[in-house]
Design an enzyme around this catalytic site. Sequence first.
Site, PDB file in Angstrom:
ATOM      1  N   ASN A   1      -7.933  -3.519  14.763  1.00  0.00           N
ATOM      2  CA  ASN A   1      -9.413  -3.998  14.189  1.00  0.00           C
ATOM      3  C   ASN A   1      -9.445  -4.974  13.024  1.00  0.00           C
ATOM      4  O   ASN A   1     -10.432  -5.393  12.437  1.00  0.00           O
ATOM      5  CB  ASN A   1     -10.041  -2.762  13.531  1.00  0.00           C
ATOM      6  CG  ASN A   1      -9.288  -2.289  12.286  1.00  0.00           C
ATOM      7  OD1 ASN A   1      -8.457  -2.628  11.909  1.00  0.00           O
ATOM      8  ND2 ASN A   1     -10.019  -1.013  11.688  1.00  0.00           N
TER       9      ASN A   1
ATOM     10  N   HIS B   1      -7.565  -4.887  10.129  1.00  0.00           N
ATOM     11  CA  HIS B   1      -7.320  -4.686   8.880  1.00  0.00           C
ATOM     12  C   HIS B   1      -6.059  -5.359   8.483  1.00  0.00           C
ATOM     13  O   HIS B   1      -4.928  -5.392   9.180  1.00  0.00           O
ATOM     14  CB  HIS B   1      -7.167  -3.234   8.821  1.00  0.00           C
ATOM     15  CG  HIS B   1      -6.240  -2.347   9.174  1.00  0.00           C
ATOM     16  ND1 HIS B   1      -6.098  -1.274  10.137  1.00  0.00           N
ATOM     17  CD2 HIS B   1      -4.805  -2.412   9.053  1.00  0.00           C
ATOM     18  CE1 HIS B   1      -5.066  -0.971  10.441  1.00  0.00           C
ATOM     19  NE2 HIS B   1      -4.020  -1.575   9.976  1.00  0.00           N
TER      20      HIS B   1
ATOM     21  N   ASP C   1       0.654  -1.309  -0.054  1.00  0.00           N
ATOM     22  CA  ASP C   1      -0.240   0.031  -0.084  1.00  0.00           C
ATOM     23  C   ASP C   1       1.123   1.261   0.043  1.00  0.00           C
ATOM     24  O   ASP C   1       1.954   1.231   0.187  1.00  0.00           O
ATOM     25  CB  ASP C   1      -0.969   0.036   1.248  1.00  0.00           C
ATOM     26  CG  ASP C   1      -0.427  -0.518   2.565  1.00  0.00           C
ATOM     27  OD1 ASP C   1       1.040  -0.634   2.739  1.00  0.00           O
ATOM     28  OD2 ASP C   1      -1.014  -0.819   3.458  1.00  0.00           O
TER      29      ASP C   1
ATOM     30  N   GLU D   1      -9.934  -2.150   5.559  1.00  0.00           N
ATOM     31  CA  GLU D   1     -10.664  -2.026   6.734  1.00  0.00           C
ATOM     32  C   GLU D   1     -11.826  -2.890   6.706  1.00  0.00           C
ATOM     33  O   GLU D   1     -12.121  -3.447   5.939  1.00  0.00           O
ATOM     34  CB  GLU D   1     -11.000  -0.345   6.822  1.00  0.00           C
ATOM     35  CG  GLU D   1      -9.877   0.581   6.725  1.00  0.00           C
ATOM     36  CD  GLU D   1      -9.107   0.625   8.218  1.00  0.00           C
ATOM     37  OE1 GLU D   1      -9.377   0.003   8.994  1.00  0.00           O
ATOM     38  OE2 GLU D   1      -8.095   1.477   8.297  1.00  0.00           O
TER      39      GLU D   1
END
Length: 239
Positions: A134, A136, A66, A141
């Site tokens: 979380n 990800h 990314d 996400e």
Amino acid sequence: MELKILNKEEIYTAIKDEIAMLLRRKPNAVLGLATGSSPVGVYDELIKANKAGDIDFINVTSFNLDEYLGLAPTHNQSYRYFMNEHLFNHINIDKSKTHVPSTDKNSEDYYQTYDQKIQDHGGIDFQILGIGSNGHIAFNEPGTDFNSLTHIVSLKESTIKDNSRFFASISDVPTQAVSMGLKSIMNAKKIVIIITGSNKANALKRLMSKEVTTDFPASILNKHPSVTIYADKDAASLL
Ligand code: F6R
């Protein structure tokens, strides 16, 4: 998924050893690389091994997961800069073989052809991942489609806040990024995921619950045939 609980130093050495073994078998292997704090210790081990002459990167190709949108590659918070600083500047890799996804239509790493480019190189042989608390992975996400390929992501308010510590002010934090998708990651032949620290204990517990749900993006890894989770005791404290 195989779970290995080791201390951090053992984790970094074990992953370095896996990569060294791969490159002995396949000197032109394709590596999938991550930024963030989790893989830095692995990169330090790879640099040491390269300097000692134990690993040769000259024929290696890499694809990063990314990149922020709107930061020049020379910006000290861009992921290109991070990779140069933490790995590429210190090993004998050919920088033209290192790829970071881009939204620039004129770039050979343009996101809409990034997955095709990976396939043209024969696919990723070995993918390194970290995980967010979380669930990800890359910038995928909760709620991200399991079939997603490399795409543009609008960052969640919580992610912008978390990342603001690296910028002069919160308004300097990019609001969008470009990220390999969950399908792009699942296409890798072998995946290792590094999960360390007590702040990741819930994430590891949820990953190990084997429930596959888009609410927890990393859970898709349960469906991959070759995943090794490298966790430390703190991350494993809730198992
Ligand atoms: C980095 C990336 C992120 C991180 C994750 C964990 O390229 O894709 O998904 O792996 O945010 O970050 P750290 O390792 O800093 O806890």
